[in-house]
Design an enzyme around this catalytic site. Structure first.
Site, PDB file in Angstrom:
ATOM      1  N   ARG A 121       0.796  -1.224   0.000  1.00 52.78           N
ATOM      2  CA  ARG A 121       0.000   0.000   0.000  1.00 52.78           C
ATOM      3  C   ARG A 121       0.826   1.270   0.000  1.00 52.78           C
ATOM      4  O   ARG A 121       0.325   2.332  -0.367  1.00 52.78           O
ATOM      5  CB  ARG A 121      -0.932  -0.009   1.208  1.00 52.78           C
ATOM      6  N   GLN A 127      -1.610   3.143  -4.995  1.00 56.54           N
ATOM      7  CA  GLN A 127      -2.618   3.767  -4.137  1.00 56.54           C
ATOM      8  C   GLN A 127      -4.011   3.827  -4.753  1.00 56.54           C
ATOM      9  O   GLN A 127      -5.005   3.692  -4.047  1.00 56.54           O
ATOM     10  CB  GLN A 127      -2.107   5.108  -3.641  1.00 56.54           C
ATOM     11  N   ASP A 130      -5.930   0.651  -3.934  1.00 53.61           N
ATOM     12  CA  ASP A 130      -5.938   0.245  -2.529  1.00 53.61           C
ATOM     13  C   ASP A 130      -7.368   0.055  -2.010  1.00 53.61           C
ATOM     14  O   ASP A 130      -7.955   0.926  -1.362  1.00 53.61           O
ATOM     15  CB  ASP A 130      -5.182   1.291  -1.695  1.00 53.61           C
ATOM     16  N   SER A 133      -7.997   0.223   1.806  1.00 49.34           N
ATOM     17  CA  SER A 133      -8.180   1.573   2.348  1.00 49.34           C
ATOM     18  C   SER A 133      -9.551   2.137   1.984  1.00 49.34           C
ATOM     19  O   SER A 133     -10.219   2.745   2.822  1.00 49.34           O
ATOM     20  CB  SER A 133      -7.095   2.519   1.833  1.00 49.34           C
ATOM     21  N   TYR A 227       2.118  -2.019   9.533  1.00 48.63           N
ATOM     22  CA  TYR A 227       1.065  -2.694  10.290  1.00 48.63           C
ATOM     23  C   TYR A 227       1.526  -2.907  11.722  1.00 48.63           C
ATOM     24  O   TYR A 227       2.723  -2.872  12.020  1.00 48.63           O
ATOM     25  CB  TYR A 227       0.742  -4.054   9.663  1.00 48.63           C
TER      26      TYR A 227
HETATM   27  P1  NAD Z   1      -5.329  -2.466  10.163  1.00 49.46           P
HETATM   28  O1  NAD Z   1      -6.711  -2.551   9.625  1.00 49.46           O
HETATM   29  O2  NAD Z   1      -4.386  -3.575   9.899  1.00 49.46           O
HETATM   30  O3  NAD Z   1      -5.396  -2.257  11.752  1.00 49.46           O
HETATM   31  C1  NAD Z   1      -6.094  -1.162  12.293  1.00 49.46           C
HETATM   32  C2  NAD Z   1      -5.271  -0.499  13.362  1.00 49.46           C
HETATM   33  O4  NAD Z   1      -5.231  -1.329  14.517  1.00 49.46           O
HETATM   34  C3  NAD Z   1      -3.808  -0.230  12.991  1.00 49.46           C
HETATM   35  O5  NAD Z   1      -3.550   1.150  13.120  1.00 49.46           O
HETATM   36  C4  NAD Z   1      -3.032  -1.050  13.995  1.00 49.46           C
HETATM   37  O6  NAD Z   1      -1.816  -0.438  14.389  1.00 49.46           O
HETATM   38  C5  NAD Z   1      -4.001  -1.128  15.160  1.00 49.46           C
HETATM   39  N1  NAD Z   1      -3.734  -2.209  16.111  1.00 49.46           N
HETATM   40  C6  NAD Z   1      -3.404  -3.502  15.847  1.00 49.46           C
HETATM   41  N2  NAD Z   1      -3.235  -4.179  17.013  1.00 49.46           N
HETATM   42  C7  NAD Z   1      -3.497  -3.318  18.011  1.00 49.46           C
HETATM   43  C8  NAD Z   1      -3.511  -3.423  19.417  1.00 49.46           C
HETATM   44  N3  NAD Z   1      -3.219  -4.555  20.047  1.00 49.46           N
HETATM   45  N4  NAD Z   1      -3.836  -2.327  20.145  1.00 49.46           N
HETATM   46  C9  NAD Z   1      -4.139  -1.159  19.521  1.00 49.46           C
HETATM   47  N5  NAD Z   1      -4.143  -0.980  18.209  1.00 49.46           N
HETATM   48  C10 NAD Z   1      -3.817  -2.052  17.451  1.00 49.46           C
HETATM   49  O7  NAD Z   1      -4.658  -1.086   9.734  1.00 49.46           O
HETATM   50  P2  NAD Z   1      -4.770  -0.295   8.365  1.00 49.46           P
HETATM   51  O8  NAD Z   1      -5.850   0.691   8.419  1.00 49.46           O
HETATM   52  O9  NAD Z   1      -4.786  -1.273   7.266  1.00 49.46           O
HETATM   53  O10 NAD Z   1      -3.406   0.499   8.382  1.00 49.46           O
HETATM   54  C11 NAD Z   1      -2.187  -0.192   8.625  1.00 49.46           C
HETATM   55  C12 NAD Z   1      -1.015   0.721   8.353  1.00 49.46           C
HETATM   56  O11 NAD Z   1      -0.898   0.960   6.966  1.00 49.46           O
HETATM   57  C13 NAD Z   1      -1.114   2.063   9.020  1.00 49.46           C
HETATM   58  O12 NAD Z   1       0.173   2.402   9.463  1.00 49.46           O
HETATM   59  C14 NAD Z   1      -1.543   2.976   7.915  1.00 49.46           C
HETATM   60  O13 NAD Z   1      -1.179   4.327   8.123  1.00 49.46           O
HETATM   61  C15 NAD Z   1      -0.785   2.358   6.771  1.00 49.46           C
HETATM   62  N6  NAD Z   1      -1.366   2.682   5.467  1.00 49.46           N
HETATM   63  C16 NAD Z   1      -0.588   3.383   4.598  1.00 49.46           C
HETATM   64  C17 NAD Z   1      -1.115   3.715   3.358  1.00 49.46           C
HETATM   65  C18 NAD Z   1      -0.286   4.486   2.381  1.00 49.46           C
HETATM   66  O14 NAD Z   1       0.851   4.775   2.664  1.00 49.46           O
HETATM   67  N7  NAD Z   1      -0.829   4.817   1.240  1.00 49.46           N
HETATM   68  C19 NAD Z   1      -2.399   3.330   3.007  1.00 49.46           C
HETATM   69  C20 NAD Z   1      -3.146   2.600   3.916  1.00 49.46           C
HETATM   70  C21 NAD Z   1      -2.617   2.273   5.146  1.00 49.46           C
END
Ligand code: NAD
Length: 416
Positions: A121, A127, A130, A133, A227
């Site tokens: 991602r 993007q 994605d 997202s 993640y």
């Molecule tokens: P996800 O759906 O995998 O998880 C949701 C959230 O739960 C995450 O922020 C994770 O850190 C949190 N989490 C997991 N275990 C936990 C715990 N025990 N206690 C508290 N919180 C906990 O996450 P996501 O929305 O898919 O995003 C994952 C990462 O990818 C993030 O860092 C996000 O910023 C990044 N991301 C980047 C892009 C990009 O660069 N274009 C796009 C999408 C996501």
């Protein structure tokens, strides 16, 4: 090249993989589009809207039989998988790590399968594809709306002639894409919002939305690819104890915490639920048949605890906002098709960063490193076993599979 979309059959799934707007764009790009009759009805896209956009409405069997590229939202059921033929391309949220036997079957049938879940991602080219997202964003928004609907009080502060209502306090646990959208929406609804996550960089993101951040002793929670990593048993126990003390004061708890390929961590225990005020609401976006973040949450069900706390299992909340979710998803599908298909042929250079990640199986082999690891096969990325690396003289067959072009006969849409 013929692109098809099927009606989704999973319980509660109202989305559709192509919307009429994307059909127009596909047709403009010279593709034929076929849509199963009724595929878009639950997302408010009647058959006629697809026909106006230039698609042909066919039966389910006809769409499966005649599509070169089949777009789905969720992993299709066994009857669809068994009807697929060699050289078809299947694109969807296939949840590969939880559907390993299906991926093996697809590989054996020489279908090429692409899963959005494995998209890298952070690569900028990826993007627009994605789908995790786009769907998480819809789910996060919806979570705040569902919470507002389930909560028996105002979310904002209300000053009226009949008295003043204090604003509700909302905490969002897990501040990835869904969590940040839930925070933004709950703030717009007037609640006082707090965010919590184990990734250190989440504090800044939460605070930039005007919410407070709940500080925890567990701060080194980032794993691979941005993640969260799985917590150790000791960390989990410590986290649960810290959260139990903090959560008592909140009216609404929205949980979104996931760790890819793992059971979601339990963050709101039965003891914590028992300590919440009657009328409090928990929305569990991690609810699934493998468990969720809230004790006793059941996906797609709303249960009330003996203490009067409303627990909403909401693992696929994007499906409850099917029009917007499908519009966004269809754009992700379009971007994926445009990335994979050039000059009316599916041209794979599987050494490419994005394709090597998202393509699960191709030319009869499971190609994704993540899936191969889960299947306890040799990880693919070390030549000479690696079918992803073209030009390895030691394995001419595998090398040929690595950079394959499937040409389509424009007359009948079949592989030539
Ligand atoms: P996800 O759906 O995998 O998880 C949701 C959230 O739960 C995450 O922020 C994770 O850190 C949190 N989490 C997991 N275990 C936990 C715990 N025990 N206690 C508290 N919180 C906990 O996450 P996501 O929305 O898919 O995003 C994952 C990462 O990818 C993030 O860092 C996000 O910023 C990044 N991301 C980047 C892009 C990009 O660069 N274009 C796009 C999408 C996501």
């Amino acid at each position: 090249m013929r692109v098809g979309a099927l009606r989704e059959t999973a319980i509660g799934e109202h989305r559709v993989a192509l919307d009429p707007e994307v059909v127009v764009r596909l047709v403009k790009d010279g593709r034929e589009v076929v849509v199963e009759s009724g595929a878009g009805t639950a997302a408010s896209f009647p058959d006629a809207s697809y026909e106006r956009a230039g698609a042909q409405i066919l039966s389910r069997a006809e769409v499966i039989a005649t599509s070169d590229v089949l777009a789905v939202v969720r992993c299709p059921e066994a009857s669809v998988v068994s009807a697929l033929r060699s050289d078809q391309l299947l694109i969807g949220l296939l949840d590969p790590l939880n559907n390993l036997p299906v991926i093996e079957t697809l590989a054996a049938k020489r279908v090429t399968a692409v899963a959005f879940e494995l998209l890298p991602r952070t690569v900028s080219r990826a993007q627009s594809m994605d789908a995790l997202s786009s769907q998480a964003s819809a789910a996060g928004y919806r979570a705040a709306i569902v919470a507002a609907e389930a909560f028996g009080r105002y979310l904002p502060m209300m000053i009226t002639a009949s008295g003043t209502a204090r604003p509700a306090s909302v905490i969002v646990i897990g501040t990835g894409v869904a969590g940040l959208q839930a925070i933004a929406t709950a703030r717009r609804l007037g609640a006082v919002v707090t965010g919590y996550d184990v990734r250190a960089d989440s504090r800044e993101q939460v605070e930039s939305l005007g919410a407070q951040f709940l500080t925890s002793s567990i701060t080194a929670g980032a794993g691979e690819g941005g993640y969260a990593r799985a917590m150790t048993a000791e960390e989990q126990a410590g986290q649960q104890a810290e959260l139990a003390a903090a959560l008592k004061s909140f009216d609404v708890i929205i949980t979104t915490a996931k760790v890819p390929g793992r059971t979601p961590p339990l963050l709101v225990s039965a003891e914590t639920l028992a300590a919440l005020k009657p009328g409090s609401v928990c929305i569990d976006l991690a609810a699934s048949d493998r468990g969720g973040n809230v004790a006793g949450s059941i996906d797609r069900e709303r249960v009330v605890t003996p203490g009067g706390v409303i627990v909403v299992g909401a693992g696929e909340l994007a499906a409850d906002m099917p029009t917007s979710s499908s519009q966004m998803y269809a754009r992700n599908v379009l971007a994926m098709i445009n990335d994979l298909v050039t000059d009316d042929a599916i041209a794979f250079d599987l050494a490419d960063e994005v394709r090597s990640a998202v393509v699960l199986c191709h030319a009869g082999q499971v190609t994704s490193r993540a899936v191969r690891t889960a299947l306890k096969l040799d990880p693919v990325l070390d030549p000479p076993q690696d079918p992803l690396h073209a030009g390895q003289p030691e394995v001419p067959e595998a090398a040929a599979a690595a950079s394959i072009t499937i040409e389509f006969d424009p007359k009948n849409g079949q592989a030539a």
